[in-house]
Design an enzyme around this catalytic site. Sequence first.
Site, mmCIF file in Angstrom:
data_model
loop_
_atom_site.group_PDB
_atom_site.id
_atom_site.type_symbol
_atom_site.label_atom_id
_atom_site.label_comp_id
_atom_site.label_asym_id
_atom_site.label_seq_id
_atom_site.Cartn_x
_atom_site.Cartn_y
_atom_site.Cartn_z
ATOM 1 N N SER A 130 0.827 -1.212 0.000
ATOM 2 C CA SER A 130 0.000 0.000 0.000
ATOM 3 C C SER A 130 0.853 1.251 0.000
ATOM 4 O O SER A 130 1.931 1.276 0.597
ATOM 5 C CB SER A 130 -0.917 0.024 1.221
ATOM 6 O OG SER A 130 -1.637 1.247 1.228
ATOM 7 N N LYS A 184 -4.416 -6.807 3.328
ATOM 8 C CA LYS A 184 -4.425 -5.674 2.383
ATOM 9 C C LYS A 184 -5.861 -5.356 1.943
ATOM 10 O O LYS A 184 -6.240 -4.187 1.786
ATOM 11 C CB LYS A 184 -3.544 -5.978 1.166
ATOM 12 C CG LYS A 184 -3.590 -4.875 0.078
ATOM 13 C CD LYS A 184 -3.037 -3.570 0.580
ATOM 14 C CE LYS A 184 -3.234 -2.304 -0.185
ATOM 15 N NZ LYS A 184 -3.680 -2.183 -1.494
ATOM 16 N N HIS A 187 -7.429 -3.509 4.686
ATOM 17 C CA HIS A 187 -6.859 -2.151 4.648
ATOM 18 C C HIS A 187 -7.657 -1.302 3.660
ATOM 19 O O HIS A 187 -8.048 -0.175 3.934
ATOM 20 C CB HIS A 187 -5.383 -2.213 4.228
ATOM 21 C CG HIS A 187 -4.814 -0.878 3.822
ATOM 22 N ND1 HIS A 187 -5.067 -0.313 2.590
ATOM 23 C CD2 HIS A 187 -4.037 0.012 4.484
ATOM 24 C CE1 HIS A 187 -4.468 0.871 2.511
ATOM 25 N NE2 HIS A 187 -3.838 1.080 3.661
ATOM 26 N N ASN A 188 -7.914 -1.867 2.486
ATOM 27 C CA ASN A 188 -8.632 -1.103 1.466
ATOM 28 C C ASN A 188 -10.092 -0.872 1.850
ATOM 29 O O ASN A 188 -10.648 0.187 1.568
ATOM 30 C CB ASN A 188 -8.543 -1.816 0.114
ATOM 31 C CG ASN A 188 -7.203 -1.578 -0.555
ATOM 32 O OD1 ASN A 188 -6.221 -1.293 0.111
ATOM 33 N ND2 ASN A 188 -7.152 -1.692 -1.862
ATOM 34 N N GLU A 191 -9.970 1.891 4.043
ATOM 35 C CA GLU A 191 -9.669 3.065 3.195
ATOM 36 C C GLU A 191 -10.967 3.605 2.571
ATOM 37 O O GLU A 191 -11.211 4.819 2.556
ATOM 38 C CB GLU A 191 -8.668 2.621 2.120
ATOM 39 C CG GLU A 191 -8.342 3.621 1.037
ATOM 40 C CD GLU A 191 -7.416 2.989 -0.038
ATOM 41 O OE1 GLU A 191 -6.336 2.484 0.312
ATOM 42 O OE2 GLU A 191 -7.798 2.994 -1.233
HETATM 43 C C1 6PG Z 1 -3.193 1.447 -1.593
HETATM 44 C C2 6PG Z 1 -4.446 1.603 -2.406
HETATM 45 C C3 6PG Z 1 -4.228 0.983 -3.741
HETATM 46 C C4 6PG Z 1 -5.212 1.431 -4.769
HETATM 47 C C5 6PG Z 1 -6.531 0.759 -4.690
HETATM 48 C C6 6PG Z 1 -7.701 1.691 -4.656
HETATM 49 O O1 6PG Z 1 -3.323 0.912 -0.505
HETATM 50 O O2 6PG Z 1 -2.136 1.859 -2.059
HETATM 51 O O3 6PG Z 1 -5.517 1.004 -1.764
HETATM 52 O O4 6PG Z 1 -4.138 -0.379 -3.565
HETATM 53 O O5 6PG Z 1 -5.374 2.781 -4.773
HETATM 54 O O6 6PG Z 1 -6.588 -0.012 -5.830
HETATM 55 O O7 6PG Z 1 -8.817 0.956 -4.926
HETATM 56 P P1 6PG Z 1 -10.039 1.434 -5.781
HETATM 57 O O8 6PG Z 1 -9.577 1.667 -7.190
HETATM 58 O O9 6PG Z 1 -10.977 0.299 -5.639
HETATM 59 O O10 6PG Z 1 -10.504 2.711 -5.156
#
Ligand code: 6PG
Length: 472
Positions: A130, A184, A187-188, A191
């Site tokens: 990430s 991960k 985490h997302n 996010e």
């Molecule tokens: C990170 C982000 C990265 C990416 C994702 C966003 O942790 O660096 O999460 O993995 O930005 O793909 O996901 P979406 O395109 O689904 O918003």
Amino acid sequence: MAEAEIGVIGLGVMGANLALNIADNGYHVAVYNRTASRTQEFAAGAGALADRVTACATLEEFVGAIRPPRPVIIMVKAGEPVDQQIAALRPLLQANDIIIDAGNANFRDTMRRFTDLEGSGLTFIGMGVSGGEEGARHGPSIMVGGAEAAWKRVEPVLTAISAKFEGEACAAWLGENGAGHFVKTIHNGIEYADMQMIAEVYGVMRDHLNMDAASIAAVFSAWSSGPLDSYLIDITADVLRVDDAATGRPIVDIIVDAAGQKGTGRWSVIESQMMGVPATAIEAAVAARSLSAMRGQRAAAQALFGLPEPNGNGQRDRQVVLDDLEKALLAGKVAAYAQGFAVMAAASQEFDWHLPMATIARIWRAGCIIRSRFLDEIATAFSQNPDVANLALTPVFAQMLKDTDASLRRVVAEAAMNGLPVPALASALGYFDTYRRQRGTANLIQAQRDFFGAHGFARLDAEGEHHGPWGG
Ligand code: 6PG
């Protein structure tokens, strides 16, 4: 001669930056991209790092350039391309070589790939990375899943390239097989919830307090020196300040209000539902992105229903509302992170991973998209209360909720009265209000289930399963 200590396949934004990061840390890296022109372009742009980069035109040349046993990082689009890449590599690699998938893989694919490679002599690592482009280049957060012995072999390079929080590397082995990619994914999911709740308070400021982008930016900047201090709050302030070159207007005001998503948020929700662990704030955030994409339907619905009449607008002092928004965001964050960590705890049991919660919080303190001061507090809370059922029950976070829940309540109520959508904040409040109430309302659901399907219920005053005298 095989000079490289590690290889990177896939020179898109993330792979290219990861390769430069590796070279920058003194390692010799071999690189390969399916489109050879991209490899040449990368090599030409490597500048001072070029003598630690071996650019390879073919996969055979690439494998030959790495000293065995070879660690090979694959950074290609998640899904089928990863399987194709593994299939192409397999006949070229030797026993003890390690294939590291560093993309945003679904952990179930990672588990399958582990099983497929079992007995082949090759080792597989599923690695969550990430931090976006900047993180990949200068220090991402790295979440590793696989055999611990394989991690030990790549630990020096992965810790070297990772972000550091007060000198501590934000890279760790989290468990067997799919553990790294699962973490991960969560985490997302978090996010998504973080971003959605920020967007919701932005909406209250824009549509209820009638603030322009620059004034909203100033509020987020002020919040970044308080408990909300985080990368996402900082970049929110930054993006709100940027004007569009063509129109001179704030660029956020001309960006289409339809969010993209690649799947990790949705996977978090699917997995949480499968395990029966509520992740309501994450669910609301994923659903909000889907609703955002239905622009045509939303326009038609607004034409049909109009917008609700403002109710109570202007009755409260702006600064009082802003203070409530800050606290509401913090309360919502506690709920979202409590949910994400609860999902990880359940998965840890289900997949026998023994996920180290405090370590996960620690490696999220720098490098990753959700990095924040808050995560340092979560790391401390989990190291002091390793077996706690829910983050909200730890003393520090319980106090945080006590200090902020009235604000969350006022914000959700005021938003509802004014027709402003705050689905993630409202879900966080609903979760907290349900969680904190000993006597809920599922007694009625049990009665209904027993009435129509003789499903039985438990009584407060007796052991065993019972049925109601429903008659008929
Ligand atoms: C990170 C982000 C990265 C990416 C994702 C966003 O942790 O660096 O999460 O993995 O930005 O793909 O996901 P979406 O395109 O689904 O918003």
